[in-house]
Design an enzyme around this catalytic site. Structure first.
Site, short mmCIF file in Angstrom:
data_model
loop_
_atom_site.label_atom_id
_atom_site.label_comp_id
_atom_site.label_asym_id
_atom_site.label_seq_id
_atom_site.Cartn_x
_atom_site.Cartn_y
_atom_site.Cartn_z
N LYS A 6 -47.37 -3.32 -11.71
CA LYS A 6 -48.33 -2.99 -11.00
C LYS A 6 -49.18 -3.86 -10.65
O LYS A 6 -49.84 -4.56 -9.23
CB LYS A 6 -49.29 -1.70 -11.22
CG LYS A 6 -48.45 -0.02 -10.53
CD LYS A 6 -47.91 -0.66 -9.33
CE LYS A 6 -46.81 0.83 -9.47
NZ LYS A 6 -45.25 0.99 -8.12
N CYS A 48 -42.67 7.06 -15.34
CA CYS A 48 -44.70 6.19 -15.33
C CYS A 48 -45.75 6.58 -16.67
O CYS A 48 -46.76 6.07 -16.12
CB CYS A 48 -45.62 6.46 -14.54
SG CYS A 48 -44.27 6.14 -13.16
N GLU A 68 -34.69 7.65 5.18
CA GLU A 68 -34.51 7.04 4.54
C GLU A 68 -32.48 7.74 3.52
O GLU A 68 -31.82 7.29 4.35
CB GLU A 68 -34.69 5.64 3.73
CG GLU A 68 -34.19 4.58 3.36
CD GLU A 68 -34.40 3.55 1.87
OE1 GLU A 68 -35.43 3.87 1.98
OE2 GLU A 68 -33.99 2.25 2.43
N SER A 100 -34.16 1.26 -2.52
CA SER A 100 -35.01 1.87 -0.75
C SER A 100 -35.40 0.87 -0.56
O SER A 100 -36.12 0.08 -1.43
CB SER A 100 -35.69 3.27 -1.74
OG SER A 100 -36.08 3.37 -0.32
N GLU A 154 -44.91 -10.63 -0.50
CA GLU A 154 -44.53 -9.37 0.78
C GLU A 154 -45.39 -7.84 1.38
O GLU A 154 -45.83 -7.77 1.81
CB GLU A 154 -43.16 -8.86 0.09
CG GLU A 154 -42.08 -9.72 -0.44
CD GLU A 154 -41.85 -10.25 -1.46
OE1 GLU A 154 -42.85 -11.23 -1.45
OE2 GLU A 154 -41.80 -9.24 -1.94
N CYS A 191 -40.01 3.19 -6.94
CA CYS A 191 -41.38 2.98 -7.03
C CYS A 191 -41.97 2.06 -8.71
O CYS A 191 -43.37 2.02 -8.46
CB CYS A 191 -41.62 4.75 -7.39
SG CYS A 191 -40.93 5.56 -6.72
N GLU A 213 -46.71 -6.84 -8.84
CA GLU A 213 -46.33 -6.20 -7.71
C GLU A 213 -47.72 -6.75 -6.58
O GLU A 213 -47.23 -6.90 -5.46
CB GLU A 213 -46.17 -4.53 -7.86
CG GLU A 213 -45.62 -4.32 -6.21
CD GLU A 213 -45.86 -1.97 -6.14
OE1 GLU A 213 -46.14 -1.84 -6.97
OE2 GLU A 213 -44.42 -2.26 -6.11
N GLU A 268 -38.81 8.16 1.72
CA GLU A 268 -37.18 7.44 1.44
C GLU A 268 -36.79 9.16 1.49
O GLU A 268 -35.40 8.45 1.94
CB GLU A 268 -37.67 7.53 -0.42
CG GLU A 268 -36.62 7.00 -1.39
CD GLU A 268 -37.20 6.21 -2.49
OE1 GLU A 268 -38.42 5.55 -2.42
OE2 GLU A 268 -36.79 7.05 -3.16
#
Lengths: 593, 386
Positions: free
Chosen positions: A366, A523, A283, A327, A374, A307, A369, A280
């Protein structure tokens, strides 16, 4: 100051204190259900009613400020009768099949019923068809209306802390319920799966979709090599669910417990957190160069972090025009999953089809996710099962492990090494701090100009934090950044994310880099963390995280030897073709309801 | 002793010139207006009966440039229809009452929250309002009124739920304190009065506090508009002096076979024949916002109770536990007793529950569900069981 008496005892408290708070000062606990420290006062469950001498009715202790000369009785006959009635009433509209409930033993209504010895159901059972009231459509959250007591903690959470409004009140009277837009199934609505509602639900009406049995089955299957990764914020909270005080770090005990449970390789998401920083950070610097030097108008700034899967789903729903600003890096969990079934499999000479990849996360989003289509770049499902901190605690108990007495054990290798920078991913501002520690050093060849590498301005529980670092003394390669004031913003809790995004939308923010975490505190306050949660508990977890960082021999992601090794042996360079294949992703626009 | 006749009164619908009253109000200091209303002993005509002058005094004492007057025209109590008639026949008096209240407390903006079902009145009311605004302008009186429509929820007649509704949120009662005079509509000091109350303030300013105070009793001064329905040969709207007994009332309006009178609608009290003589209609006895429903011996009190509980089961906002679940338990409880599924002693449990609802519910709705329940079960127990 206000003088009053509670149960005949006099006391003096500040103006604006509620009866509930005043009673606490005298060591009287008044029971509550709808009250939650993180949320506005509702005063709707009425469990906290107390007698105010001279008043025609009882008053709600949580919602009534003290007044001069007030006389309160918290245990009078009318209070006791009413309170018991109210608990009975709530139970009568509640599916009280407690032994079959996921929250059995952890339910606030259950403990109240126990406290008031409510056993002989005096009222009629109002719920006829329990089964039709469960929504199992979401990958993360199970919503069971038959257990809902309409305290509206979830609605207030979704509105006040997250600004998402996925949960709302529908209908009135006996038909009143907590619902979604047009009563659509949970998977179809704007819910970000953050799980903050679960953290605050007093009963079993909102719980995570649990994968405990799936994981046990994998562990107990001799064919499978079960790899587990543990997120940064789990190590500072797991202890709370297993007997420790909040703020106690249990990294070594957790690793030990995971091994005893039978995971074949116990590895660390912190490793891929470090990897995220490299990817990142690269990036960000590439985007800065594209915009500032190459004058490309197809490259978007500011860059936002990626994240937090709750944040990702939020932006996909609410600000789809800004998806190009996010990102392309996968979250550390998904980077880990992709590497577990490629790099790790190769190194350890295991057929990836026999690897089951499990993650322990402070997070319910999560789970969603990991199920995104993908997230299969290894050729398999990168992360097979996601367990929350709470689920892991349950597994530890199921395995009969005396957690508090366990010896500390180290993570396995490879993909078990981490820096202090990765640990702080678990706290709001941590990704920003970790990224700055690395990016600044790449550009200038010097460490960030903060004492002990601690970038204090991005730490703390303020909803939106802003910071800027002036870059000077750049190395030749980065001369174009000389004198640039790198402007950053950090937001946690989606209501704050919205504030930042509105600024970005207006175009007057001038930010280069934004860290956003869906959950309050980052988190460490995630929707998969031990219950209860409040600002004090979150602050303790945060302190534990920063202590862990300070205690690490390596504090910067780019100095993690396993990171250096993974680029040398497998990925090549940051943002390489292979990195893009395995570690980066794309996003999609979603509906607005 | 010769029975005292019920005194008919003609104030609300009389031909008082609102212009003259407004001119008079302009000449008075705000505190003089409030004193006049205080002296009259007027209490709120919506049902709860809070002293109007006191409410105005509290709001007037609040600092702050922005305050509001809200007219509660969400007439939703079963059996009441007098505000509708007042709005049809005397809208200018309603507006004038708001303007006077505005002057008294220092508010320049008023809202009328009109019951959704009364939308058909809106066109004519708006026409009248245009006229009224132009008159205020002529007089140099700085006050503006706007309409806001209800959407059919009974709970929105509760003052703080009404504010929530005007503000665009779900109509649910707020925690009190703070009371509306401190923090009401949009968080500003607010006086909220019933339609009829506002008109009485106009009459009080016109005829003087003394004239009003001479009528009625020490607890219930003046007169009141009643909506009379049920088993009566002459249903309709009557303005009567307060303080009569139910017996006198039944003599005047009954059909000769009255067995009970429901005073104050679904949230009010059921008065059985044996209590007619000792029960005064007013704040010292059974208060009412105007709803008076007579029942003769052909009526089943079980059906009546079922009807009321069914109403509350639906019209509770659902926010607080005692009311939301309590209403369901009362309704299903009497059904179970009637069906013989529950012992008749279960009614005693339900009466206890009704008492809890009265003291533990968040707002007046839940607190008053028990009134009808308790009185009907107490006096007509056999009709509920058999």
């Amino acid at each position: 100051m206000i003088n009053l008496t509670i149960n005949g005892l006099e006391l003096e408290v500040d103006k604006g204190t509620t009866i509930l708070e005043a009673a606490k000062k005298l060591n009287f606990r008044i029971p509550t259900l709808c009250h939650h420290q993180d949320l506005c006062v509702a005063g709707n469950c009425r469990v906290c009613v107390v007698e105010q001498v001279g008043n025609r009715t009882l008053v709600a202790a949580c919602a009534t400020p003290v007044t001069e000369g007030m006389e309160i009785n918290t245990n009078s006959l009318s209070v006791r009768t009413s309170r018991k009635h109210i608990i009975e009433l709530l139970l009568s509209e509640h599916n009280a099949d407690c032994t079959k409930c996921y929250k059995n033993g952890e339910c606030e209504l259950q403990s109240l019923a126990n406290e008031y010895s409510v056993g002989d159901h005096i009222f009629l059972d109002l719920i006829v068809d329990h089964k039709s009231m469960i929504d199992m459509s979401s990958a993360s959250i199970i919503k069971d209306d038959s257990k809902c007591i309409r305290c509206l903690r979830c609605v207030r959470t979704c509105e006040e802390l997250q600004g998402v409004h996925a949960l709302a009140v529908a209908n009135k009277g006996s038909e009143q319920k907590i619902s979604s837009f047009f009563d659509k199934p949970w998977r179809e609505v704007i819910c970000t799966n953050c799980g903050q509602c679960i953290n605050r639900c007093p009963t079993g009406a909102l719980v995570e979709r649990n994968n405990i049995e799936d994981v046990w089955n994998a562990i107990l299957d001799p064919e499978k090599h079960v790899v587990v990764q543990t997120a940064p914020a789990v190590r500072v909270s797991l202890g709370e669910a297993l007997g420790f005080e909040a703020g106690h770090t249990v990294t070594g005990k957790m690793v030990s417990a995971l091994k005893r449970i039978g995971f074949d390789s116990v590895l660390d998401t912190d490793f891929t957190a470090d990897l995220t920083i490299i990817e990142e950070g690269t990036e960000l610097l590439t985007r800065l160069k594209d915009v500032l030097v190459n004058k490309r108008d197809d490259v978007a700034l500011p860059l936002t972090t990626s994240c937090s899967p709750g944040w990702i789903k939020f932006i996909e729903h609410i600000y789809p025009d800004f998806l190009k600003n996010v990102s392309t890096c996968k979250s550390p969990q998904q980077m880990f999953g992709a590497l577990a079934k490629t790099y790790f499999a190769q190194k350890r000479k295991i057929d990836p089809k026999n690897i089951v990849s499990v993650s322990i996360m402070p997070c319910t989003a999560k789970k969603f996710e990991a199920n995104r289509p993908e997230m299969r770049s290894s050729g398999f499902k990168d992360v097979d099962f996601v367990l929350t901190t709470r689920e892991l605690a349950r597994m530890v108990r199921q395995a009969g492990i005396d957690f508090m007495r366990l010896e500390d054990v180290n993570y396995d290798s490879i993909m078990g090494e981490s820096s202090g920078a990765s640990v702080i991913f678990g706290a709001t501002g941590g990704v920003m701090e970790a990224a700055l520690r690395t990016a600044y050093e790449i550009v200038t060849g010097r460490e960030v100009p903060f004492k002990n590498l601690n970038i204090i301005p991005v730490r703390g529980m303020k909803g939106v934090k802003e910071a800027s670092i002036k870059i000077d003394g750049c190395t030749d390669e980065w001369k174009f950044l000389e004198g640039v004031e790198l402007k950053c913003a950090v937001a946690h809790g989606l209501v704050n994310a919205r504030e930042v995004m509105e600024k970005v939308k207006k175009g007057d923010a001038g930010y280069h880099f934004i860290e956003i975490m869906a959950c309050p505190g980052g988190c460490l306050g995630g929707g998969g963390q031990p219950i209860p949660t409040n600002s004090k508990i979150r602050a303790k977890r945060a302190r534990a995280i920063y202590d862990e960082d300070m205690g690490k021999p390596i504090r910067k992601s780019h100095e993690n030897p396993e990171i250096i090794q993974v680029y040398k042996d497998f990925l090549g360079t940051p943002n390489s073709h292979k990195s893009h294949e395995l570690l980066h992703t794309h996003y999609k626009e979603r509906n607005r309801y | 002793m010769k029975a005292q006749k019920i005194k008919r009164v003609d104030l609300i619908f009389d031909s008082t010139s609102t212009k003259e009253v407004l001119v008079k109000a302009i000449k008075m200091k705000p505190e003089e207006i409030i004193q006049e209303v205080l002296d009259s002993g007027l209490r709120g005509r919506g049902g709860a009966g809070f002293p109007t002058g006191l409410k105005w005094k509290y709001a007037a004492s609040e600092k702050g440039a922005v305050k509001y007057i809200v007219c509660n025209a969400d007439e939703g109590e079963p059996g009441t229809f007098k505000d509708r008639q007042i709005l049809e026949d005397a809208p200018r008096k309603v507006y004038a009452g708001m303007a006077i209240a505005g002057r008294a407390i220092g508010a320049k903006q008023g809202y009328i929250y009109l019951r959704g079902e009364y939308r058909y009145l809106l066109f004519k009311l708006m026409e009248e309002l245009v006229f009224f605004h132009s008159r205020l302008k002529e007089l140099g009186y700085d006050f503006n009124i706007q309409f806001r429509m209800g959407s059919g929820a009974y709970i929105c007649g509760e003052e703080s739920a009404l504010f929530e509704s005007i503000e665009g949120r779900r109509g649910e009662p707020r925690n009190k304190p703070p009371f509306p005079t401190v923090s009401g509509l949009f968080g500003k000091p607010t006086v909220i009065n019933n339609v009829e109350t506002l008109v009485y303030t106009v009459e009080i300013l016109d005829h003087g506090a003394k004239h009003f105070k001479e009528m009625g009793t020490s607890d219930s001064r003046g007169s009141k508009v009643f909506s009379i329905s049920g088993d009566t040969p002459k249903p309709g709207i009557y303005e009567l002096e307060l303080g009569m007994t139910v017996e006198r009332f039944v003599e005047e309006f009954g059909d000769g076979d009255t067995k009970a009178v429901q005073v104050g609608g679904a949230s009010g009290f059921c008065v059985p024949r044996k209590k007619f003589r000792e029960t005064i209609i007013g704040f010292e006895g059974v208060p009412t916002g105007g709803s008076m429903i007579l029942f003769n011996s052909s009526r089943s009190m079980y059906n009546l109770l079922h009807n009321y509980l069914d109403f509350f089961d639906e019209e509770s906002c659902g926010q607080c536990a005692p009311c939301r679940v309590g209403c369901q338990q009362l309704l299903q409880g009497v059904v179970s007793v009637k069906a013989g599924e529950k012992d008749s002693r279960y009614l005693d449990e339900l009466v206890k529950l009704a008492k809890t609802m009265k003291i533990a519910s968040k707002c007046g709705l839940g607190q008053s569900v028990g009134n009808a329940f308790r009185t009907i079960v107490e006096h007509f127990r056999e009709e509920i069981i058999y």
